[in-house]
Motif scaffolding. Structure first.
Motif, PDB file in Angstrom:
ATOM      1  N   VAL A   1      18.810   3.163  -1.476  1.00  0.00           N
ATOM      2  CA  VAL A   1      17.683   2.681  -0.674  1.00  0.00           C
ATOM      3  C   VAL A   1      16.425   2.703  -1.529  1.00  0.00           C
ATOM      4  O   VAL A   1      16.112   3.716  -2.151  1.00  0.00           O
ATOM      5  N   GLN A   2      15.739   1.599  -1.536  1.00  0.00           N
ATOM      6  CA  GLN A   2      14.478   1.534  -2.279  1.00  0.00           C
ATOM      7  C   GLN A   2      13.411   0.901  -1.415  1.00  0.00           C
ATOM      8  O   GLN A   2      13.649  -0.109  -0.750  1.00  0.00           O
ATOM      9  N   LEU A   3      12.244   1.521  -1.460  1.00  0.00           N
ATOM     10  CA  LEU A   3      11.071   0.984  -0.786  1.00  0.00           C
ATOM     11  C   LEU A   3       9.961   0.913  -1.815  1.00  0.00           C
ATOM     12  O   LEU A   3       9.654   1.924  -2.461  1.00  0.00           O
ATOM     13  N   ALA A   4       9.371  -0.252  -1.994  1.00  0.00           N
ATOM     14  CA  ALA A   4       8.348  -0.422  -3.021  1.00  0.00           C
ATOM     15  C   ALA A   4       7.077  -0.974  -2.391  1.00  0.00           C
ATOM     16  O   ALA A   4       7.061  -2.116  -1.917  1.00  0.00           O
ATOM     17  N   GLU A   5       6.039  -0.139  -2.409  1.00  0.00           N
ATOM     18  CA  GLU A   5       4.751  -0.566  -1.860  1.00  0.00           C
ATOM     19  C   GLU A   5       3.948  -1.308  -2.925  1.00  0.00           C
ATOM     20  O   GLU A   5       4.055  -1.019  -4.122  1.00  0.00           O
ATOM     21  N   SER A   6       3.132  -2.216  -2.469  1.00  0.00           N
ATOM     22  CA  SER A   6       2.206  -2.916  -3.361  1.00  0.00           C
ATOM     23  C   SER A   6       0.999  -3.357  -2.547  1.00  0.00           C
ATOM     24  O   SER A   6       1.020  -3.322  -1.319  1.00  0.00           O
ATOM     25  N   GLY A   7      -0.040  -3.762  -3.267  1.00  0.00           N
ATOM     26  CA  GLY A   7      -1.226  -4.277  -2.606  1.00  0.00           C
ATOM     27  C   GLY A   7      -2.396  -3.325  -2.586  1.00  0.00           C
ATOM     28  O   GLY A   7      -3.472  -3.664  -2.080  1.00  0.00           O
ATOM     29  N   GLY A   8      -2.200  -2.117  -3.122  1.00  0.00           N
ATOM     30  CA  GLY A   8      -3.300  -1.169  -3.164  1.00  0.00           C
ATOM     31  C   GLY A   8      -4.238  -1.468  -4.309  1.00  0.00           C
ATOM     32  O   GLY A   8      -4.061  -2.418  -5.058  1.00  0.00           O
ATOM     33  N   GLY A   9      -5.233  -0.635  -4.442  1.00  0.00           N
ATOM     34  CA  GLY A   9      -6.211  -0.791  -5.511  1.00  0.00           C
ATOM     35  C   GLY A   9      -7.584  -0.377  -5.041  1.00  0.00           C
ATOM     36  O   GLY A   9      -7.734   0.314  -4.030  1.00  0.00           O
ATOM     37  N   LEU A  10      -8.597  -0.830  -5.768  1.00  0.00           N
ATOM     38  CA  LEU A  10      -9.984  -0.518  -5.431  1.00  0.00           C
ATOM     39  C   LEU A  10     -10.517  -1.607  -4.511  1.00  0.00           C
ATOM     40  O   LEU A  10     -10.451  -2.800  -4.839  1.00  0.00           O
ATOM     41  N   VAL A  11     -11.041  -1.189  -3.381  1.00  0.00           N
ATOM     42  CA  VAL A  11     -11.532  -2.119  -2.365  1.00  0.00           C
ATOM     43  C   VAL A  11     -12.945  -1.707  -1.967  1.00  0.00           C
ATOM     44  O   VAL A  11     -13.225  -0.511  -1.859  1.00  0.00           O
ATOM     45  N   PRO A  87     -14.757   4.285   3.366  1.00  0.00           N
ATOM     46  CA  PRO A  87     -14.410   5.230   2.286  1.00  0.00           C
ATOM     47  C   PRO A  87     -13.411   6.297   2.734  1.00  0.00           C
ATOM     48  O   PRO A  87     -12.575   6.727   1.932  1.00  0.00           O
ATOM     49  N   GLU A  88     -13.462   6.694   3.993  1.00  0.00           N
ATOM     50  CA  GLU A  88     -12.528   7.715   4.476  1.00  0.00           C
ATOM     51  C   GLU A  88     -11.101   7.198   4.614  1.00  0.00           C
ATOM     52  O   GLU A  88     -10.180   7.969   4.917  1.00  0.00           O
ATOM     53  N   ASP A  89     -10.895   5.901   4.414  1.00  0.00           N
ATOM     54  CA  ASP A  89      -9.539   5.353   4.385  1.00  0.00           C
ATOM     55  C   ASP A  89      -8.894   5.514   3.010  1.00  0.00           C
ATOM     56  O   ASP A  89      -7.724   5.149   2.827  1.00  0.00           O
ATOM     57  N   THR A  90      -9.638   6.025   2.059  1.00  0.00           N
ATOM     58  CA  THR A  90      -9.084   6.262   0.728  1.00  0.00           C
ATOM     59  C   THR A  90      -7.921   7.234   0.819  1.00  0.00           C
ATOM     60  O   THR A  90      -8.053   8.333   1.358  1.00  0.00           O
ATOM     61  N   ALA A  91      -6.765   6.812   0.307  1.00  0.00           N
ATOM     62  CA  ALA A  91      -5.546   7.609   0.422  1.00  0.00           C
ATOM     63  C   ALA A  91      -4.436   6.928  -0.354  1.00  0.00           C
ATOM     64  O   ALA A  91      -4.568   5.772  -0.788  1.00  0.00           O
ATOM     65  N   VAL A  92      -3.335   7.655  -0.504  1.00  0.00           N
ATOM     66  CA  VAL A  92      -2.098   7.029  -0.953  1.00  0.00           C
ATOM     67  C   VAL A  92      -1.356   6.590   0.297  1.00  0.00           C
ATOM     68  O   VAL A  92      -1.171   7.385   1.233  1.00  0.00           O
ATOM     69  N   TYR A  93      -0.964   5.339   0.312  1.00  0.00           N
ATOM     70  CA  TYR A  93      -0.286   4.770   1.470  1.00  0.00           C
ATOM     71  C   TYR A  93       1.203   4.631   1.153  1.00  0.00           C
ATOM     72  O   TYR A  93       1.575   4.082   0.107  1.00  0.00           O
ATOM     73  N   VAL A 118      -4.943   3.403  -2.380  1.00  0.00           N
ATOM     74  CA  VAL A 118      -6.038   2.561  -1.900  1.00  0.00           C
ATOM     75  C   VAL A 118      -7.311   3.378  -2.005  1.00  0.00           C
ATOM     76  O   VAL A 118      -7.404   4.469  -1.440  1.00  0.00           O
ATOM     77  N   THR A 119      -8.262   2.877  -2.757  1.00  0.00           N
ATOM     78  CA  THR A 119      -9.546   3.548  -2.926  1.00  0.00           C
ATOM     79  C   THR A 119     -10.637   2.637  -2.399  1.00  0.00           C
ATOM     80  O   THR A 119     -10.762   1.489  -2.846  1.00  0.00           O
ATOM     81  N   VAL A 120     -11.398   3.140  -1.438  1.00  0.00           N
ATOM     82  CA  VAL A 120     -12.437   2.339  -0.809  1.00  0.00           C
ATOM     83  C   VAL A 120     -13.790   2.822  -1.308  1.00  0.00           C
ATOM     84  O   VAL A 120     -14.158   3.988  -1.121  1.00  0.00           O
ATOM     85  N   SER A 121     -14.519   1.957  -1.948  1.00  0.00           N
ATOM     86  CA  SER A 121     -15.833   2.323  -2.484  1.00  0.00           C
ATOM     87  C   SER A 121     -16.923   1.938  -1.495  1.00  0.00           C
ATOM     88  O   SER A 121     -16.836   0.914  -0.815  1.00  0.00           O
ATOM     89  N   SER A 122     -17.955   2.768  -1.471  1.00  0.00           N
ATOM     90  CA  SER A 122     -19.048   2.508  -0.521  1.00  0.00           C
ATOM     91  C   SER A 122     -20.113   1.617  -1.128  1.00  0.00           C
ATOM     92  O   SER A 122     -20.111   1.346  -2.317  1.00  0.00           O
TER      93      SER A 122
END
Length: 122
Positions: A1-11, A87-93, A118-122
């Motif tokens: 079983v493999q699950l691969a997340e993508s789409g994160g980054g600096l937002v 910014p408080e949504d910054t986390a590993v998803y 996912v890193t959310v900058s203010s």
């Protein structure tokens, strides 16, 4: 079983990225899929899950309104649309999978991806 997340980054705050979770190695249609996140210094928390049988969705109360989960069984992929990020949504998803919705709701699904930051900058 493999699950691969993508789409994160600096937002930037207010941004609306979409995360993807590509699954392989199991019968995708049979599994409930969920998204969790873990912020620095905090416990992992559930965001949303989507049932396999009928695509019914569930959201943690604090996540309702800004996050939308969906699945494309033809592509073996689950998405998490995130809107109006703060910014408080910054986390590993993380995405996760289990045959049992109950195990997902309890926070103990059998399979996990590696996560996407996912890193959310203010």
């Amino acid at each position: 079983v493999q699950l691969a997340e993508s789409g994160g980054g600096l937002v930037q705050a207010g941004g609306s990225p979409r995360l993807s979770c590509a699954a392989s190695g199991f019968i995708f249609d049979d599994y409930a899929i969920a998204w969790f996140r873990q912020a620095p210094g905090k416990e992992r928390e559930g965001i949303s899950c989507i049932r396999s049988t009928d695509g019914e969705t569930y959201y943690a109360p604090s996540m309702k309104g800004r996050f939308t989960i969906s699945r494309d069984n033809a592509k073996n992929t689950v998405y998490l649309q995130m809107n109006s990020l703060k910014p408080e949504d910054t986390a590993v998803y993380y995405c996760s999978a289990d045959l049992s919705l109950a195990r997902i709701v309890s926070g103990t699904p059998s399979y996990w991806g590696q996560g996407t930051q996912v890193t959310v900058s203010s």
